[in-house]
Design a protein around this motif. Structure first.
Motif, short mmCIF file in Angstrom:
data_model
loop_
_atom_site.label_atom_id
_atom_site.label_comp_id
_atom_site.label_asym_id
_atom_site.label_seq_id
_atom_site.Cartn_x
_atom_site.Cartn_y
_atom_site.Cartn_z
N VAL A 1 0.87 -1.18 0.00
CA VAL A 1 0.00 0.00 0.00
C VAL A 1 0.90 1.22 0.00
CG1 VAL A 1 -1.79 1.29 1.22
CG2 VAL A 1 -1.77 -1.21 1.34
N ASP A 2 0.55 2.24 -0.77
CA ASP A 2 1.25 3.50 -0.66
C ASP A 2 0.24 4.64 -0.66
OD1 ASP A 2 2.48 3.88 -4.09
OD2 ASP A 2 0.46 3.95 -3.26
N SER A 3 0.74 5.86 -0.58
CA SER A 3 -0.16 7.00 -0.42
C SER A 3 -1.05 7.23 -1.62
CB SER A 3 0.66 8.27 -0.14
OG SER A 3 1.55 8.51 -1.22
N GLN A 4 -0.62 6.77 -2.80
CA GLN A 4 -1.39 6.99 -4.02
C GLN A 4 -2.02 5.71 -4.55
OE1 GLN A 4 1.60 8.72 -6.53
NE2 GLN A 4 1.28 10.78 -5.72
N GLY A 5 -1.76 4.58 -3.90
CA GLY A 5 -2.27 3.32 -4.41
C GLY A 5 -1.41 2.83 -5.57
N LEU A 6 -1.57 1.57 -5.93
CA LEU A 6 -0.78 1.02 -7.01
C LEU A 6 -1.23 1.51 -8.38
CD1 LEU A 6 -0.32 -2.69 -5.87
CD2 LEU A 6 1.38 -0.89 -5.87
N GLY A 7 -2.47 1.96 -8.48
CA GLY A 7 -2.96 2.43 -9.77
C GLY A 7 -3.04 1.29 -10.76
N ALA A 8 -2.38 1.46 -11.91
CA ALA A 8 -2.42 0.44 -12.95
C ALA A 8 -1.52 -0.75 -12.62
CB ALA A 8 -2.00 1.03 -14.28
N ARG A 9 -0.72 -0.65 -11.57
CA ARG A 9 0.19 -1.74 -11.22
C ARG A 9 -0.46 -2.67 -10.19
NH1 ARG A 9 3.01 2.98 -11.03
NH2 ARG A 9 3.07 3.00 -8.76
N GLN A 10 0.05 -3.90 -10.15
CA GLN A 10 -0.50 -4.93 -9.27
C GLN A 10 0.60 -5.55 -8.42
OE1 GLN A 10 -2.22 -6.86 -13.00
NE2 GLN A 10 -3.77 -7.42 -11.51
N VAL A 11 0.22 -6.00 -7.24
CA VAL A 11 1.16 -6.75 -6.39
C VAL A 11 1.40 -8.11 -7.04
CG1 VAL A 11 1.52 -7.78 -4.13
CG2 VAL A 11 0.38 -5.56 -4.31
N TRP A 12 2.65 -8.44 -7.30
CA TRP A 12 2.96 -9.70 -7.98
C TRP A 12 3.82 -10.63 -7.13
CZ3 TRP A 12 8.06 -11.15 -8.86
CH2 TRP A 12 9.02 -10.16 -8.63
N TRP A 13 4.66 -10.07 -6.25
CA TRP A 13 5.62 -10.90 -5.53
C TRP A 13 4.94 -11.63 -4.39
CZ3 TRP A 13 7.49 -10.94 -0.47
CH2 TRP A 13 8.62 -11.75 -0.25
N GLN A 14 5.25 -12.89 -4.24
CA GLN A 14 4.79 -13.71 -3.13
C GLN A 14 5.99 -14.46 -2.57
OE1 GLN A 14 1.75 -13.67 -1.88
NE2 GLN A 14 0.89 -12.35 -3.47
N PRO A 15 6.07 -14.61 -1.24
CA PRO A 15 7.20 -15.37 -0.68
C PRO A 15 7.16 -16.85 -1.07
CG PRO A 15 5.61 -14.81 1.03
CD PRO A 15 5.21 -14.04 -0.19
N MET A 16 5.97 -17.35 -1.42
CA MET A 16 5.84 -18.74 -1.85
C MET A 16 5.09 -18.78 -3.17
SD MET A 16 5.05 -21.10 1.47
CE MET A 16 3.35 -20.58 1.52
N GLN A 17 5.76 -19.23 -4.22
CA GLN A 17 5.11 -19.38 -5.51
C GLN A 17 4.35 -20.71 -5.60
OE1 GLN A 17 5.10 -16.78 -7.57
NE2 GLN A 17 6.42 -15.68 -6.15
N ILE A 18 4.81 -21.70 -4.85
CA ILE A 18 4.16 -23.02 -4.84
C ILE A 18 3.85 -23.37 -3.39
CG2 ILE A 18 4.40 -25.47 -5.41
CD1 ILE A 18 6.33 -24.73 -7.58
N SER A 19 2.64 -23.84 -3.14
CA SER A 19 2.21 -24.11 -1.77
C SER A 19 2.89 -25.36 -1.20
CB SER A 19 0.69 -24.31 -1.74
OG SER A 19 0.32 -25.50 -2.43
N VAL A 20 2.83 -25.47 0.12
CA VAL A 20 3.37 -26.65 0.80
C VAL A 20 2.68 -27.91 0.30
CG1 VAL A 20 3.62 -27.80 3.03
CG2 VAL A 20 4.00 -25.33 2.85
N GLU A 21 1.36 -27.84 0.16
CA GLU A 21 0.59 -29.01 -0.26
C GLU A 21 1.02 -29.51 -1.65
OE1 GLU A 21 -1.19 -27.02 2.99
OE2 GLU A 21 -0.67 -26.25 1.00
N ARG A 22 1.29 -28.57 -2.55
CA ARG A 22 1.70 -28.99 -3.89
C ARG A 22 3.07 -29.66 -3.86
NH1 ARG A 22 0.93 -24.48 -8.40
NH2 ARG A 22 1.81 -26.20 -9.62
N HIS A 23 3.98 -29.13 -3.06
CA HIS A 23 5.29 -29.77 -2.94
C HIS A 23 5.15 -31.19 -2.38
CE1 HIS A 23 8.14 -26.76 -4.21
NE2 HIS A 23 7.57 -25.84 -3.47
N LEU A 24 4.31 -31.36 -1.37
CA LEU A 24 4.10 -32.70 -0.81
C LEU A 24 3.47 -33.62 -1.84
CD1 LEU A 24 2.83 -31.79 2.78
CD2 LEU A 24 5.07 -32.70 2.14
N GLY A 25 2.55 -33.10 -2.64
CA GLY A 25 1.94 -33.89 -3.70
C GLY A 25 2.98 -34.32 -4.74
N TYR A 26 3.87 -33.39 -5.11
CA TYR A 26 4.92 -33.74 -6.05
C TYR A 26 5.86 -34.79 -5.46
CZ TYR A 26 3.60 -29.60 -8.77
OH TYR A 26 2.93 -28.68 -9.52
N SER A 27 6.14 -34.67 -4.15
CA SER A 27 7.00 -35.65 -3.50
C SER A 27 6.39 -37.04 -3.56
CB SER A 27 7.24 -35.24 -2.04
OG SER A 27 8.02 -36.21 -1.36
#
Length: 250
Positions: free
Chosen positions: A197-223
């Motif tokens: 969040v910032d004082s003007q909002g993201l506007g046309a931009r979107q939050v994209w970064w996530q600390p986890m791109q693949i969930s724990v459950e999916r990794h366990l499923g792949y295992s």
């Protein structure tokens, strides 16, 4: 007659020895191939299991994340940091080849100087480009009023700088998060603030970064999937070898 019989038996022994040698090599190749697949499957299963444990640690870190306001020491990973300062719009760059919801685009990176004079790199969000090499317009330079941004802190270690064939600056785009592109980066901490969040909002931009791109459950499923494939390969090796032996006897 006796000599002829002896020669015949000797020839039979040679043929039998050659047959045994051929069978031995076929057995070695057969088991070597399937056991290699079995080992690879187990290694991949173990790797996915380890990744699941790493993601669990990230989840726990998120739950323990602290909130900081204008910190003067380096924040812990995933801390929610609120900074008041001024953006250096003239030093903005685009982080190339980002993907969000199946769309290809770029992320806007802009340095911010906080009220203590410390330098921070801020990820200000994703813009879809549909693969175009033409850059979106940079934000217009703002006034000198303080901006207040709230972001998640990601420390950058050596292993976070991905290997790329060409890491030079091209058309205001960089290929990986690397602070070397900003001369004043040494005046701040080694990391990036991912804007929420910032004082003007993201506007046309979107939050994209996530600390986890693949969930724990999916990794366990792949295992589990890799483990099952490994034992399937082993079972196929045993069954196939038995079938080959039975056919040879008949």
């Amino acid at each position: 007659m006796a000599t002829s019989v002896f020669r015949t038996k000797a020839a039979q022994r040679q043929i039998f020895q050659r047959y045994r040698a051929g069978v031995s090599w076929r057995v070695i190749v057969w088991w070597g191939f399937w056991l290699a697949l079995f080992a690879i499957g187990l290694l991949l299963s173990q790797w996915q299991w380890q990744r699941a444990q790493e993601k669990k640690a990230i989840q726990q870190a998120e739950q323990r994340a602290v909130s900081l306001f204008n910190p003067v020491t380096q924040p812990p990973a995933l801390a929610q940091v609120t900074i008041s300062g001024v953006f250096e719009e003239q030093h903005s760059l685009w982080l190339d080849n980002r993907i969000l919801a199946g769309q290809v685009g770029v992320a806007l990176l802009t340095p911010l100087i906080d009220v203590n004079g410390r330098w921070w790199l801020v990820d200000r969000g994703f813009v879809a480009t549909a693969g175009s090499r033409k850059n979106p317009p940079f934000p217009a330079p703002g006034d000198i009023d303080l901006q207040v941004v709230t972001a998640v802190w990601q420390p950058l270690e050596n292993e976070d700088v991905a290997f790329v064939l060409d890491d030079a600056l091209h058309n205001q785009r960089i290929q990986t998060l690397d602070l070397k592109f900003w001369p004043r980066a040494s005046e701040g901490f080694a990391g990036v603030l991912h804007l929420q969040v910032d004082s003007q909002g993201l506007g046309a931009r979107q939050v994209w970064w996530q600390p986890m791109q693949i969930s724990v459950e999916r990794h366990l499923g792949y295992s589990l999937q890799w483990m099952l494939l490994a034992f399937l390969a082993l079972g196929f090796a045993v069954a196939g070898r038995k079938a080959m032996t039975t056919a040879a006897r008949e």
